[in-house]
Scaffold this active site. Structure first.
Site, short mmCIF file in Angstrom:
data_model
loop_
_atom_site.label_atom_id
_atom_site.label_comp_id
_atom_site.label_asym_id
_atom_site.label_seq_id
_atom_site.Cartn_x
_atom_site.Cartn_y
_atom_site.Cartn_z
CG ASP A 39 -2.01 2.36 6.56
OD1 ASP A 39 -2.19 2.03 5.37
OD2 ASP A 39 -2.49 3.40 7.05
CG ASP B 207 -1.76 1.19 1.39
OD1 ASP B 207 -2.42 1.57 0.40
OD2 ASP B 207 -1.78 1.78 2.48
CG ASP C 19 -1.60 8.25 2.75
OD1 ASP C 19 -0.61 8.54 3.46
OD2 ASP C 19 -2.61 8.97 2.70
#
Length: 329
Positions: free
Chosen positions: A214, A16, A18
């Site tokens: 995250d 991922d 961000d």
């Protein structure tokens, strides 16, 4: 503890962006260096993003500005996944109504389909992705085509997106408008559905990819839906506490502090008679609470707590945060 780095158990990393590689305009400490190390150990690298408004080339250019290794073809977006999905379901040359950005239309063309912008052009499908320029007329056109029976694919259904001035409506809110007007539900290509991850793995030729993210509700759920191993990193949205409380479908296989931990051995988890041990920490569940012997600052304590709690609640369909009892060593 095994003596090999965690990442060496896999042939590719699907990352991922961000909260994993960068936070806002800046790279997360140690992330770029950790990603650079992958090439030297023969591990492929792909970036998976739900952003359907920027082209993969634009995303890759941003990553390169931060110093991260990124060729354009290493970025796999929900637009590409949507295009791949449509190409697998429709004949070449099929007309697709574009409700989204020029970047989305370009991906549709690349797979041999034809972008159109009106019901009058005879589309057999609608693809809907985020574009801040979308207005009522665009949503109405999509509604006409979906109501006429066309296939409907959404790049992603993120309900919100962070902007400089705060949180703004995401593609999911625009998709919801068409859903409310049609009573239909689209097929979704992006996270947390599997197609985006399958597209990324296929592009890398990966058989044993590791998905790192995250967010439990997009990255980890999506990786799990794809049947891949997942690792939650603590540099973004989710925390030790929210990971412990995660519902079954959103539980990662591994938990790490940052991307540098990929290049370290992962501690072995053992269990005996209901007690789960990780490193020097142990945890067990009793009377709905998790008793932990270990430091609250040690990630091993939380890894052991997760193992014990998840074993006790294997079918949790909603997040469940247990009471924690920290015991002296």
């Amino acid at each position: 503890m095994t003596d090999v780095p965690l990442i060496s158990l896999f042939d590719a990393l699907l990352a991922d962006l961000d909260g994993v590689v960068y936070a806002g305009p800046h790279a997360i400490q140690g992330a770029v260096e950790s990603l650079k190390q992958l090439a030297g150990i023969g591990v492929g690298l792909g970036y998976v993003t739900n952003n359907a408004s920027r082209s993969p080339g634009q995303v890759a250019a941003h990553l390169r500005e931060l110093g991260a290794p990124a060729e354009d073809n290493q970025v796999v977006s929900s637009s590409q996944a949507a295009a791949d999905l449509l190409a697998s379901l429709l004949a070449p040359g099929s007309r697709i109504l574009i409700t989204g950005s020029p970047a989305l239309a370009a991906e549709i063309e690349l797979v041999g389909l034809v972008p159109v912008y009106s019901q009058d052009e005879g589309p057999v499908a609608v693809v809907q992705g985020f574009n801040p320029e979308i207005g009522w007329k665009d949503l109405a056109e999509a509604t006409y085509v979906v109501n006429a029976g066309a296939l409907w694919v959404a790049t992603n259904t993120d309900m919100s997106i962070p902007q400089a001035r705060g949180i703004a409506p995401g593609n999911g809110t625009l998709v919801s408008a068409v859903a409310a007007a049609t009573g239909q539900t689209p097929r979704v290509a992006g996270k947390p559905e599997a197609p985006l991850f399958h597209s990324a793995a296929k592009r890398l030729g990966a058989e044993r990819p590791l998905v790192v993210g995250d967010r439990l509700d997009t990255d980890i759920l999506g990786g799990n839906n794809a049947g891949f191993a997942t690792v939650a990193v603590l540099t973004g949205v989710d925390t030790r506490q929210t990971i412990l409380a995660a519902r079954a479908a959103e539980r990662p296989d591994y938990i790490i502090s940052n991307l540098a931990d990929l290049h370290r051995p992962y501690p072995e988890m053992t269990h005996h008679d209901g007690t789960y041990a990780c490193g020097a920490a142990t945890a067990r569940v009793a009377n709905g609470a998790v008793g932990i012997i270990g430091s609250q600052d040690s990630l091993d304590s939380w890894r052991a707590a997760c193992a014990a709690w998840w074993a006790a609640t294997p079918d949790a369909s909603t997040p469940q945060a247990p009471e924690l009892v920290w015991l002296d060593h």
